[in-house]
Design a protein around this motif. Structure first.
Motif, PDB file in Angstrom:
ATOM      1  N   ILE A 143       4.765  10.946 -16.051  1.00  0.00           N
ATOM      2  CA  ILE A 143       4.855   9.583 -15.512  1.00  0.00           C
ATOM      3  C   ILE A 143       3.970   8.678 -16.363  1.00  0.00           C
ATOM      4  O   ILE A 143       2.822   9.025 -16.652  1.00  0.00           O
ATOM      5  N   TYR A 144       4.511   7.567 -16.818  1.00  0.00           N
ATOM      6  CA  TYR A 144       3.715   6.563 -17.530  1.00  0.00           C
ATOM      7  C   TYR A 144       3.934   5.208 -16.850  1.00  0.00           C
ATOM      8  O   TYR A 144       5.042   4.916 -16.386  1.00  0.00           O
ATOM      9  N   SER A 145       2.892   4.390 -16.822  1.00  0.00           N
ATOM     10  CA  SER A 145       3.072   3.026 -16.318  1.00  0.00           C
ATOM     11  C   SER A 145       2.848   2.043 -17.458  1.00  0.00           C
ATOM     12  O   SER A 145       2.076   2.307 -18.382  1.00  0.00           O
ATOM     13  N   ASN A 147      -6.234   1.168  -1.318  1.00  0.00           N
ATOM     14  CA  ASN A 147      -5.183   0.684  -2.218  1.00  0.00           C
ATOM     15  C   ASN A 147      -5.504   0.999  -3.677  1.00  0.00           C
ATOM     16  O   ASN A 147      -6.573   0.667  -4.168  1.00  0.00           O
ATOM     17  N   SER A 152       0.826  -1.196   0.000  1.00  0.00           N
ATOM     18  CA  SER A 152       0.000   0.000   0.000  1.00  0.00           C
ATOM     19  C   SER A 152       0.874   1.265   0.000  1.00  0.00           C
ATOM     20  O   SER A 152       1.855   1.358   0.730  1.00  0.00           O
ATOM     21  N   LEU A 160       3.765   3.751  -4.620  1.00  0.00           N
ATOM     22  CA  LEU A 160       4.054   4.817  -5.591  1.00  0.00           C
ATOM     23  C   LEU A 160       4.058   6.177  -4.884  1.00  0.00           C
ATOM     24  O   LEU A 160       4.888   7.038  -5.180  1.00  0.00           O
ATOM     25  N   TYR A 161       3.151   6.333  -3.935  1.00  0.00           N
ATOM     26  CA  TYR A 161       3.096   7.568  -3.148  1.00  0.00           C
ATOM     27  C   TYR A 161       4.448   7.843  -2.477  1.00  0.00           C
ATOM     28  O   TYR A 161       4.963   8.966  -2.513  1.00  0.00           O
ATOM     29  N   HIS A 162       5.042   6.805  -1.900  1.00  0.00           N
ATOM     30  CA  HIS A 162       6.327   6.994  -1.215  1.00  0.00           C
ATOM     31  C   HIS A 162       7.443   7.349  -2.194  1.00  0.00           C
ATOM     32  O   HIS A 162       8.342   8.130  -1.875  1.00  0.00           O
ATOM     33  N   LEU A 213      -2.149  11.203  -4.499  1.00  0.00           N
ATOM     34  CA  LEU A 213      -1.942   9.841  -3.990  1.00  0.00           C
ATOM     35  C   LEU A 213      -1.955   9.831  -2.455  1.00  0.00           C
ATOM     36  O   LEU A 213      -2.354   8.833  -1.838  1.00  0.00           O
ATOM     37  N   TYR A 229      -3.743   7.298   0.454  1.00  0.00           N
ATOM     38  CA  TYR A 229      -2.947   6.713   1.541  1.00  0.00           C
ATOM     39  C   TYR A 229      -3.572   7.046   2.896  1.00  0.00           C
ATOM     40  O   TYR A 229      -3.722   6.161   3.754  1.00  0.00           O
ATOM     41  N   SER A 281       4.221  21.809  -8.544  1.00  0.00           N
ATOM     42  CA  SER A 281       5.128  20.792  -8.026  1.00  0.00           C
ATOM     43  C   SER A 281       4.411  19.873  -7.030  1.00  0.00           C
ATOM     44  O   SER A 281       3.665  20.343  -6.171  1.00  0.00           O
ATOM     45  N   GLY A 282       4.595  18.571  -7.170  1.00  0.00           N
ATOM     46  CA  GLY A 282       4.058  17.608  -6.201  1.00  0.00           C
ATOM     47  C   GLY A 282       2.567  17.346  -6.323  1.00  0.00           C
ATOM     48  O   GLY A 282       1.974  16.735  -5.428  1.00  0.00           O
ATOM     49  N   PHE A 337      -5.260  11.491 -15.507  1.00  0.00           N
ATOM     50  CA  PHE A 337      -4.911  10.222 -14.859  1.00  0.00           C
ATOM     51  C   PHE A 337      -6.158   9.366 -14.679  1.00  0.00           C
ATOM     52  O   PHE A 337      -7.216   9.866 -14.300  1.00  0.00           O
ATOM     53  N   LEU A 357       7.042   9.038  -5.091  1.00  0.00           N
ATOM     54  CA  LEU A 357       6.847  10.438  -5.496  1.00  0.00           C
ATOM     55  C   LEU A 357       7.247  11.386  -4.362  1.00  0.00           C
ATOM     56  O   LEU A 357       7.699  12.511  -4.611  1.00  0.00           O
ATOM     57  N   GLY A 358       7.102  10.913  -3.118  1.00  0.00           N
ATOM     58  CA  GLY A 358       7.512  11.721  -1.968  1.00  0.00           C
ATOM     59  C   GLY A 358       8.995  12.081  -1.987  1.00  0.00           C
ATOM     60  O   GLY A 358       9.387  13.164  -1.550  1.00  0.00           O
ATOM     61  N   TYR A 391       9.490  14.986  -4.189  1.00  0.00           N
ATOM     62  CA  TYR A 391       8.963  16.191  -3.534  1.00  0.00           C
ATOM     63  C   TYR A 391       9.932  16.705  -2.473  1.00  0.00           C
ATOM     64  O   TYR A 391      10.222  17.903  -2.403  1.00  0.00           O
ATOM     65  N   ILE A 419      -2.620   2.786 -12.108  1.00  0.00           N
ATOM     66  CA  ILE A 419      -2.694   4.191 -12.519  1.00  0.00           C
ATOM     67  C   ILE A 419      -2.129   4.293 -13.932  1.00  0.00           C
ATOM     68  O   ILE A 419      -1.071   3.741 -14.226  1.00  0.00           O
ATOM     69  N   TYR A 420      -2.884   4.941 -14.818  1.00  0.00           N
ATOM     70  CA  TYR A 420      -2.385   5.227 -16.168  1.00  0.00           C
ATOM     71  C   TYR A 420      -2.542   6.720 -16.438  1.00  0.00           C
ATOM     72  O   TYR A 420      -3.514   7.335 -15.994  1.00  0.00           O
ATOM     73  N   SER A 421      -1.606   7.294 -17.178  1.00  0.00           N
ATOM     74  CA  SER A 421      -1.759   8.683 -17.595  1.00  0.00           C
ATOM     75  C   SER A 421      -1.926   8.741 -19.101  1.00  0.00           C
ATOM     76  O   SER A 421      -1.397   7.902 -19.829  1.00  0.00           O
ATOM     77  N   TYR A 428       1.647  13.681  -6.289  1.00  0.00           N
ATOM     78  CA  TYR A 428       2.011  13.186  -4.950  1.00  0.00           C
ATOM     79  C   TYR A 428       0.908  13.505  -3.934  1.00  0.00           C
ATOM     80  O   TYR A 428       0.501  12.632  -3.143  1.00  0.00           O
TER      81      TYR A 428
END
Lengths: 265, 265
Positions: free
Chosen positions: A212-214, B208, A192, A195-197, B199, B203, B192-193, B226, A199-200, A203, B212-214, B196
């Motif tokens: 960002i692409y997945s 959960n 869980s 991804l948030y962590h 997300l 959290y 910026s951020g 997104f 991006l942190g 930051y 995620i797709y952009s 983040y």
């Protein structure tokens, strides 16, 4: 191999156009697929390669992302090319228009406005130009470069409906560590907030992500890798922090944008 | 319109297969493109639509994501279909094999192992089956359903090289608020951020994200929207928190996975 660049062909493609913008004295070699371009560099047949990475309407080029993920090659330069399309033919009169399905899609308003009702999809805009060069009753929707290569007369320019830009990358085996932007590819733990962590960390370091692409990991259904671009050089402190929160991490090069006065070609 | 479902055709496609898995007494209507499926529901020609959303090897289906973004329709059900391919023909002996380029790619090892050297790409696996039904010298690589529809004999099953699964969505004008998963689409401020912070709201709420797709915003080059899927029902508190950190936010439905004993069809 004297400083050769391979590109996603055929001759007259937009990748070819991007390659000629930066080429100087280098030899240009067309390849059939994006994967062929990557393999040619890996196998040292070519020094560098020119591939599309993203289009402003269609999004990322998956084959390029997947090759960057699976191969140990680096991005050295970014080139933006406006996708300007022309209508071109041998004669003023024609009753068939050839083009690639994407280009047909992008000129839909123009095609309706001009009542071009017999539009035939073919495998590339270059192939369309080639067909129009041998058929006096045909025209092509293609790049200006392809029209010139096949000696067609340009009947109309900029016939696309929307602003449409493709970004290309020059790639090689050489890691470049400085530029306006850098690219990273990573995977995250299946927990869980992972991804948030990640991006942190960007930051915390006050580093702006520009994209960002997945993409799916082909080995495990519904698991992903992430491709990101951020503003700035290779940054060892960022990479060290990211290693704590990722399960794999690859630096893919720093690069600047190629500047050209006549980007419209 | 008596409870009709339209699907991405042609007859015998994997979307058709997914539709038959859930169909009951409903009328099934093939459509030429994913956008046509969405338009048919918007225009109330069809009650529901069946479209692919993601493949475990190829990634997201961009045309579906873009239609979800631009149209006010909802996801009601998820269906996973294993993309199993068969080799099928009228006769035991053949010297041509027809298939779609993606299917050819996915059976590359099998094609080499069986020395099938004349493989001709056509526009769909269903079209390949149709061609093999009228040409006694031809076989097709297609779905088992297409082989049955065109009365072909199945010579080999599961000839694909890798595990390959496509997820489909049943969509309609009706918002469903309960299910194992939910989908959201949002845009973020150009600061910026910003992603983040979005997300971070998931959290905080211990929700959960499963994907995620952009995708590019077609109106502004190099800006994105997104698409996310998260575990759980529609959650008003989450939506309220997300509204604080997004520039646009659409709830696209909650849904569960359709369960079928014989998912291999």
């Amino acid at each position: 191999m004297v400083n050769s660049i391979c590109f996603l062909g055929p001759i007259g493609s937009f990748s070819h156009q991007a390659a000629t913008m930066i080429t100087g004295e280098k030899e240009l070699i067309p390849k059939g697929t994006i994967t062929d371009v990557f393999n040619s560099i890996n196998d040292k047949e070519c020094h560098e390669g020119l591939v599309p990475i993203e289009n402003s309407l269609e999004g990322p080029v998956n084959e390029t992302l997947d090759n960057l993920f699976y191969k140990n090659l680096f991005i050295n330069l970014e080139i933006e090319v406006p996708i300007n399309l022309v209508l071109a033919s041998k004669n003023d009169k024609f009753n068939i228009v050839y083009s690639h399905p994407h280009a047909i899609q992008e000129c839909r308003d123009y095609i309706v406005r001009k009542s071009l009702d017999k539009v035939i999809p073919v495998e590339s805009t270059s192939r369309a130009a080639e067909l129009a060069s041998v058929d006096p009753n045909a025209a092509a929707i293609c790049s200006e470069m392809a029209a010139r290569i096949y000696n067609l007369r340009i009947l109309d320019r900029n016939i696309e409906d929307n602003v449409n830009i493709t970004r290309f990358f020059l790639i090689s085996r050489k890691e470049t560590k400085e530029g306006n932007k850098s690219s990273l590819i990573f995977t995250v733990p299946h927990t869980s907030g992972s991804l948030y962590h990640v991006l942190g960390k960007f930051y915390e370091e006050k580093i702006n992500l520009s994209m960002i692409y997945s993409r799916p990991l082909k080995s495990i259904p519904w698991r992903y890798y992430f491709y990101v671009e951020y503003e700035g050089n290779k940054n060892e402190r960022l990479l060290e922090k990211l290693r704590e929160v990722t399960t794999s991490l690859s630096f893919k090069g720093s690069y600047s944008k190629f500047l050209n006065n006549n980007s419209g070609f």
